[in-house]
Design a protein around this motif. Structure first.
Motif, PDB file in Angstrom:
ATOM      1  N   THR A  86      20.941  -1.805 -16.114  1.00 35.26           N
ATOM      2  CA  THR A  86      21.655  -0.754 -16.842  1.00 35.26           C
ATOM      3  C   THR A  86      20.799  -0.230 -17.981  1.00 35.26           C
ATOM      4  O   THR A  86      20.654   0.987 -18.169  1.00 35.26           O
ATOM      5  N   CYS A 126      19.109   3.520 -18.142  1.00 34.81           N
ATOM      6  CA  CYS A 126      19.435   4.373 -19.302  1.00 34.81           C
ATOM      7  C   CYS A 126      18.158   4.920 -19.933  1.00 34.81           C
ATOM      8  O   CYS A 126      18.079   6.107 -20.285  1.00 34.81           O
ATOM      9  N   THR A 151      24.587   2.177 -25.297  1.00 38.69           N
ATOM     10  CA  THR A 151      25.266   1.781 -24.054  1.00 38.69           C
ATOM     11  C   THR A 151      25.307   0.267 -23.896  1.00 38.69           C
ATOM     12  O   THR A 151      26.369  -0.318 -23.655  1.00 38.69           O
ATOM     13  N   CYS A 152      24.161  -0.375 -24.031  1.00 37.97           N
ATOM     14  CA  CYS A 152      24.069  -1.807 -23.713  1.00 37.97           C
ATOM     15  C   CYS A 152      24.558  -2.717 -24.826  1.00 37.97           C
ATOM     16  O   CYS A 152      24.987  -3.849 -24.558  1.00 37.97           O
ATOM     17  N   ALA A 180      24.645   3.836 -13.589  1.00 38.10           N
ATOM     18  CA  ALA A 180      23.428   4.182 -14.337  1.00 38.10           C
ATOM     19  C   ALA A 180      22.278   4.493 -13.383  1.00 38.10           C
ATOM     20  O   ALA A 180      21.535   5.470 -13.565  1.00 38.10           O
ATOM     21  N   SER A 191      34.358   9.231 -16.225  1.00 37.17           N
ATOM     22  CA  SER A 191      34.995   8.362 -17.229  1.00 37.17           C
ATOM     23  C   SER A 191      36.482   8.670 -17.330  1.00 37.17           C
ATOM     24  O   SER A 191      37.324   7.755 -17.357  1.00 37.17           O
ATOM     25  N   ALA A 235      30.986   3.548 -21.321  1.00 38.12           N
ATOM     26  CA  ALA A 235      29.863   3.217 -22.213  1.00 38.12           C
ATOM     27  C   ALA A 235      28.686   4.165 -21.985  1.00 38.12           C
ATOM     28  O   ALA A 235      27.965   4.511 -22.935  1.00 38.12           O
ATOM     29  N   LEU A 236      28.476   4.584 -20.747  1.00 40.76           N
ATOM     30  CA  LEU A 236      27.389   5.528 -20.451  1.00 40.76           C
ATOM     31  C   LEU A 236      27.645   6.885 -21.102  1.00 40.76           C
ATOM     32  O   LEU A 236      26.719   7.526 -21.606  1.00 40.76           O
ATOM     33  N   GLY A 244      27.014   6.432 -24.833  1.00 42.65           N
ATOM     34  CA  GLY A 244      25.575   6.333 -25.062  1.00 42.65           C
ATOM     35  C   GLY A 244      24.882   7.671 -24.922  1.00 42.65           C
ATOM     36  O   GLY A 244      23.987   8.008 -25.712  1.00 42.65           O
TER      37      GLY A 244
END
Length: 656
Positions: free
Chosen positions: A319, A323, A344-345, A368, A568, A595-596, A599
C-alpha cells in the motif's frame, strides 16, 4: 573512504549520528529492562482462620530484598489473592512470606499469569521447594496444601525454573522483547536518515522522476514494514478482530495441506456456525505458506502466529509502495508524493490492520495497486503491462472483501473516460472491447478458480453467501446455540435514524474506529486525540477545496480523485446497508479504502502549498526550499507523531 571522510567533516551528520546513537541505547535499554506493558501476576486461592499480612518477594537469585516485593493483607475465610508486579526480564524465584506467629493456611491452587497466558503451578512441587523452619507443609490432596506457620519469619520459596512451560515462555518473551527493541532502534535510525536526507535536499532533486523510488521513499516503505512486523510479533490475538476465525482456517490449510470445503468442523467459527472458507481466503493461503516455510526451522507457536500475519504486513508495505508510485506519476513535487503515502499508511487503524491476519489490508493494497495501474495505463495509452497490472488488482479485490469490489466498477468507468479522451487511440470502440476482454480474461485466470470451485461444491453458490446461512441453520438443527445477528433495522426506525440519531452511534463509532479504535472496539484512544485528527483532516479538506476552486489541474488528478471519492462513498453506503439489514457493526476497517482518499487530498494540498509558499524566494536555495514546504513538513511530522504517541499510549495495551 572519501565519502565517509566527507560525512565526518559535516558537523550536522556527526551531531545527528551521535544523538541517534544515544537515543538507540536509551530505547534499547528501556524496552529490554522495563517493558511496562507486560505484567507478571501471581495468583492463589487460600483459606485461613484469621487475617495475616502476605508479602511476595520476586528475584532472579535468592537475594530477596524489600525493593522487589509487594504485600497485601489477607482476611479470614476463603479468598483469592493476587500480586501484580512489573515484568522483569529475570524473575526466577518467588518467596511467599506468610505473616508471623501461628497460622493455619490452606492453599487450594497457585498460578502465574504473564500477560494473557496462565500457568497453573502444581502445588505438590512446593514440597520440593525451600521452606523456612517456621513453616511446615502438608499435602492433603491435589488441591489442598496445608501450611502451619509459627515464629517471626515463615516463608516458602518457589523456583520458577522448575516449571518448564513458564521458563520457556519467559525465554520467548526475552527474545521477542530484544527483537522488538532492535526494530525500534532501526525505525528510529531510519527516521534519522530521513532527517539527514531532508537537510541535504537539493533543488535539482525536487523534480519527480517517473521511475523507481527516491531514497527517502524506500526508507518510508521499510519503516512501514518494520512497524507492522513489530506489531505482528507483539500484539495478542485476543485483541485482533476476526483473527481467530481466520487463523483456524489458515491453521487447517497449514496442518492438512488441503483446501477446506467450508463445512469441516475444524474451520467452523465457534458461536457463529459458518466458516470463512465459504468466502475468498487468499490471505489464509498466503499465511499458511509462510507458516509452512518457517515450520522447517521452528514449531514455536508465537513464530507460527507471526508468520500467519505476514500477508497483512506485506499488503501494508505494498500500500505504501503504490501510494508513492501514484504520487510520483501525478505530482510534480516529491514531498507531495511522500505526504500521500504517510497520511494513508500512518492512519493508526491502517497500520493496526497491517499487524494481524485479516482481509482489510489486502483490499486496501489491491485498490492502491489498481489506482497506480489506472494512472500508468492512462499515460501509456493502455499498453499490455498496465492492463495486466490492472487485471491483477481486480483479482485481488475479488479475493479480499466483496464490498471493495465496487471500486472495480469505478475503475472501469475511469478506463472508458481515459480511452475516449486519448487522441492517440484509433478505433476507440474496437480498442476498448479488446482491452476489456484481455483484462477480463486475466482477471478470471487469477481469481476465477475459487468461484468455480465454490459453485461446484455449494450447488451454484459461487459467492458463498447463501452457504453461510445454510451452515448456520444446520448447526442450529443440531441444537447449537449461535450468536444472533443484530441488524440495525430492529433497533432503529430508519437508516438515517441508525446513522445520525441514537447519539449518532453508527457514524461516530465508524469514524472513530476508522481513525483508531483497536481490539473489538474496546481499546480507544483519548477523545482529544480524535479531535486532533479531525482538525488536521478538516484543515486539509478546506485547503483542498480552495485549491480545486482557484487552480486548474490536469485531467489525471481529477479522474483519480473522482475514483477514490466515488468508491469511498459507495463503500460507506454498503457498510451502512450491512449494519442496517444484516448485522450492526460500525467498524472503520470496513471502509478502510477511504484512507486513500484522505491521503490523496493531503497530497494535492502538499503539492500546491509547496508551489505557492514563499514564491519570492530563490529556488536555488535549499533552505528556502525547506521553508517553502514547511507547512507540509509540519503536517507530516504531526501525523507521524500522533501515530507514535498512540502506539505507546494505546496500542501497547494489546501486547502479549
Amino acid at each position: 573512504m572519501r565519502k565517509v571522510a566527507m560525512l565526518l567533516n559535516n558537523k550536522i551528520y556527526v551531531v545527528l549520528t551521535t544523538i541517534l546513537f544515544f537515543i538507540d541505547i536509551a530505547i534499547f535499554s528501556m524496552t529490554v529492562r522495563n517493558p511496562n506493558y507486560e505484567k507478571f501476576r501471581f495468583e492463589t486461592v487460600l483459606t485461613t482462620e484469621d487475617s495475616f499480612p502476605f508479602q511476595l518477594y520476586y528475584e532472579d537469585n535468592l537475594d530477596f530484598n524489600e525493593e522487589k516485593s509487594t504485600a497485601i493483607n489477607v482476611k479470614e475465610g476463603k479468598s483469592t489473592v493476587y500480586f501484580e508486579i512489573p515484568m522483569e526480564m529475570d524473575i526466577n524465584h518467588l518467596r511467599l512470606d506468610l505473616g508471623y506467629g501461628r497460622h493455619t493456611i490452606i492453599i487450594h491452587n497457585m498460578s502465574v499469569i504473564i500477560g494473557a497466558k496462565t500457568f497453573e503451578l502444581e502445588i505438590n512441587k512446593v514440597l520440593d521447594s525451600r521452606i523456612q523452619n517456621d513453616a511446615r507443609v502438608k499435602l492433603e490432596s491435589s488441591d489442598r496444601l496445608v501450611v502451619y506457620t509459627s515464629g517471626d519469619d515463615p516463608y516458602i520459596c518457589i523456583d520458577i525454573t522448575n516449571y518448564e512451560s513458564i521458563k520457556r515462555y519467559i525465554d520467548i518473551l526475552k527474545i521477542r522483547t530484544v527483537v522488538c527493541a532492535i526494530i525500534y532502534c532501526i525505525i528510529m535510525d531510519l527516521f534519522g536518515l530521513l532527517v539527514l536526507i531532508c537537510l541535504s535536499y537539493k533543488p535539482k532533486h525536487n523534480e519527480i522522476k517517473r521511475h523507481g523510488l527516491y531514497p527517502e521513499q524506500k526508507i518510508l516503505v521499510l519503516i512501514v514494514f518494520l512497524i507492522c512486523l513489530c506489531g505482528g510479533i507483539m500484539i495478542s490475538t485476543k485483541y485482533c478482530p476476526d483473527e481467530y476465525a481466520r487463523f483456524i482456517l489458515t491453521d487447517y490449510i497449514f496442518r492438512t495441506g488441503r483446501l477446506p470445503k467450508g463445512y469441516e468442523k475444524d474451520v467452523i467459527i465457534p458461536g457463529w456456525g459458518f466458516s470463512y472458507a465459504l468466502r475468498p481466503y487468499l490471505t489464509s493461503l498466503i499465511g499458511a505458506f509462510f507458516m509452512r516455510v518457517v515450520s522447517v526451522v521452528t514449531d514455536n507457536p508465537n513464530v507460527i502466529v507471526t508468520m500467519s500475519r505476514m500477508p497483512s504486513i506485506i499488503a501494508t508495505l505494498f500500500t505504501c509502495y503504490y501510494c508513492l508510485k501514484i504520487g510520483n506519476e501525478i505530482f510534480e513535487k516529491r514531498i507531495a508524493s511522500f505526504a500521500f503515502a504517510v497520511i494513508t499508511c500512518f492512519v493508526p487503524q491502517v497500520m493496526f490492520c497491517g499487524m494481524y491476519l485479516n482481509n482489510d489490508s489486502l483490499s486496501l493494497a489491491a485498490v492502491a495497486m489498481g489506482a497506480y495501474y489506472l494512472v500508468k495505463g492512462h499515460k501509456t495509452h493502455w499498453d499490455k503491462v498496465s492492463s495486466v497490472g490492472l487485471a491483477a488488482s481486480f483479482a485481488l479485490c475479488l479475493l479480499s472483501y466483496y464490498t471493495v469490489c465496487v471500486w472495480i466498477a469505478f475503475a472501469c468507468w475511469y478506463c472508458i473516460v481515459s480511452c475516449l479522451s486519448d487522441k492517440t487511440i484509433d478505433k476507440k470502440a474496437s480498442f476498448m472491447i479488446k482491452r476489456a476482454i484481455f483484462i477480463a480474461v486475466i482477471t478470471f485466470c487469477l481469481s476465477g478458480l475459487f468461484f468455480i470451485r465454490n459453485g461446484l461444491l455449494h450447488n451454484g453458490d459461487f459467492l458463498g453467501i447463501a452457504s453461510e446461512e445454510l451452515s448456520r441453520q444446520e448447526w442450529i438443527k443440531q441444537g447449537k446455540d449461535l450468536i444472533r445477528y443484530n441488524p440495525g433495522v430492529e433497533s432503529s426506525n430508519s437508516i438515517s435514524d441508525m446513522v445520525f440519531n441514537n447519539d449518532a452511534g453508527w457514524i461516530v463509532d465508524t469514524t472513530r474506529s476508522f481513525i483508531a479504535c483497536f481490539g473489538y472496539l474496546n481499546v480507544p484512544i483519548p477523545t482529544i486525540q480524535y479531535g486532533e485528527y479531525y482538525a488536521l483532516i478538516i484543515f486539509a479538506t478546506m485547503m483542498f477545496v480552495l485549491i480545486m476552486i482557484s487552480k486548474k489541474h490536469n485531467m489525471l488528478s481529477y479522474m483519480i480523485f473522482a475514483n477514490f471519492a466515488l468508491s469511498s462513498f459507495s463503500v460507506i453506503i454498503l457498510s451502512v446497508m450491512q449494519s442496517y439489514y444484516r448485522d450492526y457493526q460500525p467498524q472503520g476497517r470496513y471502509i478502510i479504502i477511504v484512507a486513500l482518499l484522505i491521503g490523496f487530498v493531503f497530497g494535492i494540498v502538499a503539492e500546491n502549498i509547496s508551489i505557492t509558499l514563499d514564491s519570492n524566494s530563490s529556488i536555488g536555495d535549499s533552505k528556502n526550499l525547506l521553508i517553502k514546504n514547511m507547512v507540509t513538513i509540519i503536517i507530516i511530522v504531526l501525523w507521524i507523531f500522533q501515530f507514535v504517541r498512540i502506539w505507546f499510549e494505546s496500542m501497547t495495551k494489546m501486547i502479549i
